[in-house]
Design a protein around this motif. Structure first.
Motif, PDB file in Angstrom:
ATOM      1  N   GLU A   1       0.807  -1.224   0.000  1.00  0.00           N
ATOM      2  CA  GLU A   1       0.000   0.000   0.000  1.00  0.00           C
ATOM      3  C   GLU A   1       0.839   1.272   0.000  1.00  0.00           C
ATOM      4  O   GLU A   1       0.310   2.359  -0.277  1.00  0.00           O
ATOM      5  CB  GLU A   1      -0.926   0.006   1.220  1.00  0.00           C
ATOM      6  CG  GLU A   1      -2.129  -0.903   1.111  1.00  0.00           C
ATOM      7  CD  GLU A   1      -1.834  -2.373   1.353  1.00  0.00           C
ATOM      8  OE1 GLU A   1      -2.777  -3.173   1.268  1.00  0.00           O
ATOM      9  OE2 GLU A   1      -0.669  -2.751   1.625  1.00  0.00           O
TER      10      GLU A   1
ATOM     11  N   LYS B   1       3.062   4.139  -3.684  1.00  0.00           N
ATOM     12  CA  LYS B   1       2.989   5.536  -4.136  1.00  0.00           C
ATOM     13  C   LYS B   1       3.713   6.458  -3.159  1.00  0.00           C
ATOM     14  O   LYS B   1       4.341   7.441  -3.565  1.00  0.00           O
ATOM     15  CB  LYS B   1       1.537   5.966  -4.305  1.00  0.00           C
ATOM     16  CG  LYS B   1       0.889   5.425  -5.577  1.00  0.00           C
ATOM     17  CD  LYS B   1      -0.451   6.105  -5.854  1.00  0.00           C
ATOM     18  CE  LYS B   1      -1.018   5.693  -7.194  1.00  0.00           C
ATOM     19  NZ  LYS B   1      -2.293   6.388  -7.497  1.00  0.00           N
TER      20      LYS B   1
ATOM     21  N   GLY C   1       4.621  -0.881  -9.893  1.00  0.00           N
ATOM     22  CA  GLY C   1       3.430  -0.330  -9.260  1.00  0.00           C
ATOM     23  C   GLY C   1       2.915   0.916  -9.957  1.00  0.00           C
ATOM     24  O   GLY C   1       1.710   1.051 -10.205  1.00  0.00           O
ATOM     25  N   LEU C   2       3.814   1.831 -10.284  1.00  0.00           N
ATOM     26  CA  LEU C   2       3.389   3.064 -10.942  1.00  0.00           C
ATOM     27  C   LEU C   2       2.776   2.777 -12.306  1.00  0.00           C
ATOM     28  O   LEU C   2       1.768   3.381 -12.688  1.00  0.00           O
ATOM     29  CB  LEU C   2       4.572   4.021 -11.078  1.00  0.00           C
ATOM     30  CG  LEU C   2       5.129   4.612  -9.777  1.00  0.00           C
ATOM     31  CD1 LEU C   2       6.271   5.576 -10.082  1.00  0.00           C
ATOM     32  CD2 LEU C   2       4.042   5.303  -8.961  1.00  0.00           C
TER      33      LEU C   2
ATOM     34  N   ALA D   1       1.214   0.075 -13.187  1.00  0.00           N
ATOM     35  CA  ALA D   1      -0.105  -0.533 -12.976  1.00  0.00           C
ATOM     36  C   ALA D   1      -1.152   0.510 -12.630  1.00  0.00           C
ATOM     37  O   ALA D   1      -2.322   0.367 -12.999  1.00  0.00           O
ATOM     38  CB  ALA D   1      -0.010  -1.588 -11.878  1.00  0.00           C
ATOM     39  N   PHE D   2      -0.729   1.568 -11.937  1.00  0.00           N
ATOM     40  CA  PHE D   2      -1.660   2.623 -11.548  1.00  0.00           C
ATOM     41  C   PHE D   2      -1.809   3.698 -12.626  1.00  0.00           C
ATOM     42  O   PHE D   2      -2.526   4.679 -12.424  1.00  0.00           O
ATOM     43  CB  PHE D   2      -1.200   3.285 -10.246  1.00  0.00           C
ATOM     44  CG  PHE D   2      -1.370   2.402  -9.033  1.00  0.00           C
ATOM     45  CD1 PHE D   2      -2.584   1.812  -8.742  1.00  0.00           C
ATOM     46  CD2 PHE D   2      -0.296   2.165  -8.183  1.00  0.00           C
ATOM     47  CE1 PHE D   2      -2.741   0.999  -7.624  1.00  0.00           C
ATOM     48  CE2 PHE D   2      -0.440   1.351  -7.064  1.00  0.00           C
ATOM     49  CZ  PHE D   2      -1.669   0.759  -6.778  1.00  0.00           C
ATOM     50  N   GLY D   3      -1.106   3.529 -13.733  1.00  0.00           N
ATOM     51  CA  GLY D   3      -1.184   4.524 -14.797  1.00  0.00           C
ATOM     52  C   GLY D   3      -0.461   5.807 -14.467  1.00  0.00           C
ATOM     53  O   GLY D   3      -0.769   6.870 -15.023  1.00  0.00           O
ATOM     54  N   ASP D   4       0.505   5.733 -13.572  1.00  0.00           N
ATOM     55  CA  ASP D   4       1.276   6.914 -13.162  1.00  0.00           C
ATOM     56  C   ASP D   4       2.397   7.138 -14.177  1.00  0.00           C
ATOM     57  O   ASP D   4       3.201   6.241 -14.431  1.00  0.00           O
ATOM     58  CB  ASP D   4       1.861   6.665 -11.767  1.00  0.00           C
ATOM     59  CG  ASP D   4       2.447   7.924 -11.128  1.00  0.00           C
ATOM     60  OD1 ASP D   4       3.238   8.612 -11.802  1.00  0.00           O
ATOM     61  OD2 ASP D   4       2.122   8.194  -9.962  1.00  0.00           O
TER      62      ASP D   4
ATOM     63  N   SER E   1       1.389  -8.928  -7.784  1.00  0.00           N
ATOM     64  CA  SER E   1       0.470  -8.897  -8.933  1.00  0.00           C
ATOM     65  C   SER E   1      -0.959  -9.171  -8.493  1.00  0.00           C
ATOM     66  O   SER E   1      -1.905  -8.554  -9.006  1.00  0.00           O
ATOM     67  CB  SER E   1       0.914  -9.905 -10.003  1.00  0.00           C
ATOM     68  OG  SER E   1       0.921 -11.214  -9.495  1.00  0.00           O
TER      69      SER E   1
ATOM     70  N   TRP F   1      -2.200  -8.463  -5.537  1.00  0.00           N
ATOM     71  CA  TRP F   1      -2.647  -7.261  -4.836  1.00  0.00           C
ATOM     72  C   TRP F   1      -2.997  -6.149  -5.806  1.00  0.00           C
ATOM     73  O   TRP F   1      -4.023  -5.475  -5.660  1.00  0.00           O
ATOM     74  CB  TRP F   1      -1.569  -6.802  -3.868  1.00  0.00           C
ATOM     75  CG  TRP F   1      -1.931  -5.558  -3.127  1.00  0.00           C
ATOM     76  CD1 TRP F   1      -2.683  -5.463  -1.987  1.00  0.00           C
ATOM     77  CD2 TRP F   1      -1.573  -4.208  -3.474  1.00  0.00           C
ATOM     78  NE1 TRP F   1      -2.822  -4.139  -1.611  1.00  0.00           N
ATOM     79  CE2 TRP F   1      -2.156  -3.353  -2.520  1.00  0.00           C
ATOM     80  CE3 TRP F   1      -0.827  -3.655  -4.507  1.00  0.00           C
ATOM     81  CZ2 TRP F   1      -1.997  -1.969  -2.556  1.00  0.00           C
ATOM     82  CZ3 TRP F   1      -0.682  -2.278  -4.556  1.00  0.00           C
ATOM     83  CH2 TRP F   1      -1.257  -1.443  -3.586  1.00  0.00           C
ATOM     84  N   LEU F   2      -2.160  -5.962  -6.835  1.00  0.00           N
ATOM     85  CA  LEU F   2      -2.439  -4.943  -7.835  1.00  0.00           C
ATOM     86  C   LEU F   2      -3.763  -5.209  -8.554  1.00  0.00           C
ATOM     87  O   LEU F   2      -4.542  -4.288  -8.818  1.00  0.00           O
ATOM     88  CB  LEU F   2      -1.304  -4.877  -8.866  1.00  0.00           C
ATOM     89  CG  LEU F   2      -0.009  -4.220  -8.423  1.00  0.00           C
ATOM     90  CD1 LEU F   2       1.092  -4.452  -9.454  1.00  0.00           C
ATOM     91  CD2 LEU F   2      -0.200  -2.720  -8.176  1.00  0.00           C
TER      92      LEU F   2
ATOM     93  N   SER G   1      -6.553  -4.097  -6.464  1.00  0.00           N
ATOM     94  CA  SER G   1      -6.477  -2.692  -6.037  1.00  0.00           C
ATOM     95  C   SER G   1      -6.909  -1.758  -7.137  1.00  0.00           C
ATOM     96  O   SER G   1      -6.960  -0.569  -6.948  1.00  0.00           O
ATOM     97  CB  SER G   1      -5.046  -2.351  -5.608  1.00  0.00           C
ATOM     98  OG  SER G   1      -4.673  -3.122  -4.505  1.00  0.00           O
TER      99      SER G   1
END
Length: 247
Positions: free
Chosen positions: A135, A138, A199-200, A202-205, A241, A243-244, A247
């Motif tokens: 979590e 970010k 992670g970024l 996956a979040f589209g960051d 993966s 968790w992503l 989420s």
């Protein structure tokens, strides 16, 4: 059992309370919003009435070196004093894998000081050392961002889902005191840069992660496996993966 959860409205505390209630325990949340302030001592003694176990998953609102040291030392001192007066039988604290291996980190120095107070208090205790949470991907990125670039080292990290941490904390609180430390971590090891880049994305960051061996991690330059749990650690099964995906 009656279990008081300091920081019970937070990421781990709220989940631990849910687990404890599901298993038939009386779990009570304590936080400044409920009139219990461990830093000032307000409401702490009253909250201890009839309590068997205290779980401390609270965190400092500021990560500045002096602030975080003051928070953990003052808060823990107030808690332990109230627990002695109330006859609390078990103190459970959530801490961090590698606390004693990264002295350059003001946060981890404060956690070491907190743990020393607990182990020398005379109250039966259990310390749960967890790796970084999924979590906080970010948050790690934000702490290392310059413009649109995130600078992180390739030092190893073995992150874990907050749900899995909460489950272990709740189970530990319901059991006999360890009078020692339990290390927990996730099932996979990553480079710090690799984890955050994944992670970024996956979040589209849109930020770009750049590998930089000198990049600090919350004030400390990591060189390898300082944050990796030892061979006797309990490893969870939730992958990054998985968790992503939820989420």
């Amino acid at each position: 059992m009656k279990i008081l959860v300091i920081g019970g409205t937070g990421l781990i505390g709220s989940r631990a309370i849910q687990r404890l209630i599901e298993h038939g325990h009386k779990a009570i949340s304590a936080s400044p919003s409920s009139g219990v302030n461990t830093l000032t001592g307000e409401g702490v003694a009253d909250a201890m009435a009839g309590v068997d176990v205290v779980i401390d998953v609270s965190n400092s609102p500021s990560f500045a070196d002096d602030d975080v040291m003051n928070f953990f030392v003052t808060s823990t001192t107030n808690l332990l004093a109230a627990e002695k007066d109330a006859g609390v039988k078990h103190h459970v604290a959530l801490s961090v894998v590698g606390t004693d291996r990264v002295p350059e980190s003001g946060y981890l120095r404060a956690k070491v000081a907190q743990e020393k107070l607990i182990t020398e208090s005379g109250i039966p205790y259990s310390l749960v050392h967890a790796t970084q949470f999924f979590e906080f991907v970010k948050g790690i990125a934000d702490s290392a961002t310059e413009g649109d670039t995130v600078r992180l080292s390739h030092a190893s990290i073995q992150p874990i889902a907050a749900d899995d941490v909460a489950a272990v904390v709740a189970r530990t609180a319901a059991g006999a005191p360890l009078n020692g430390t339990l290390e927990i971590g996730g099932p996979e090891k990553f480079g710090m840069d690799e984890l955050i880049a994944t992670g970024l994305a996956a979040f589209g960051d849109p930020r770009t992660v750049v590998t930089d061996a000198t990049a600090p991690y919350f004030g400390a330059v990591l060189t390898g496996d300082e944050l990796i749990p030892g061979p006797d650690a309990e490893l969870s099964t939730t992958t990054f993966s998985e968790w992503l995906a939820r989420s």
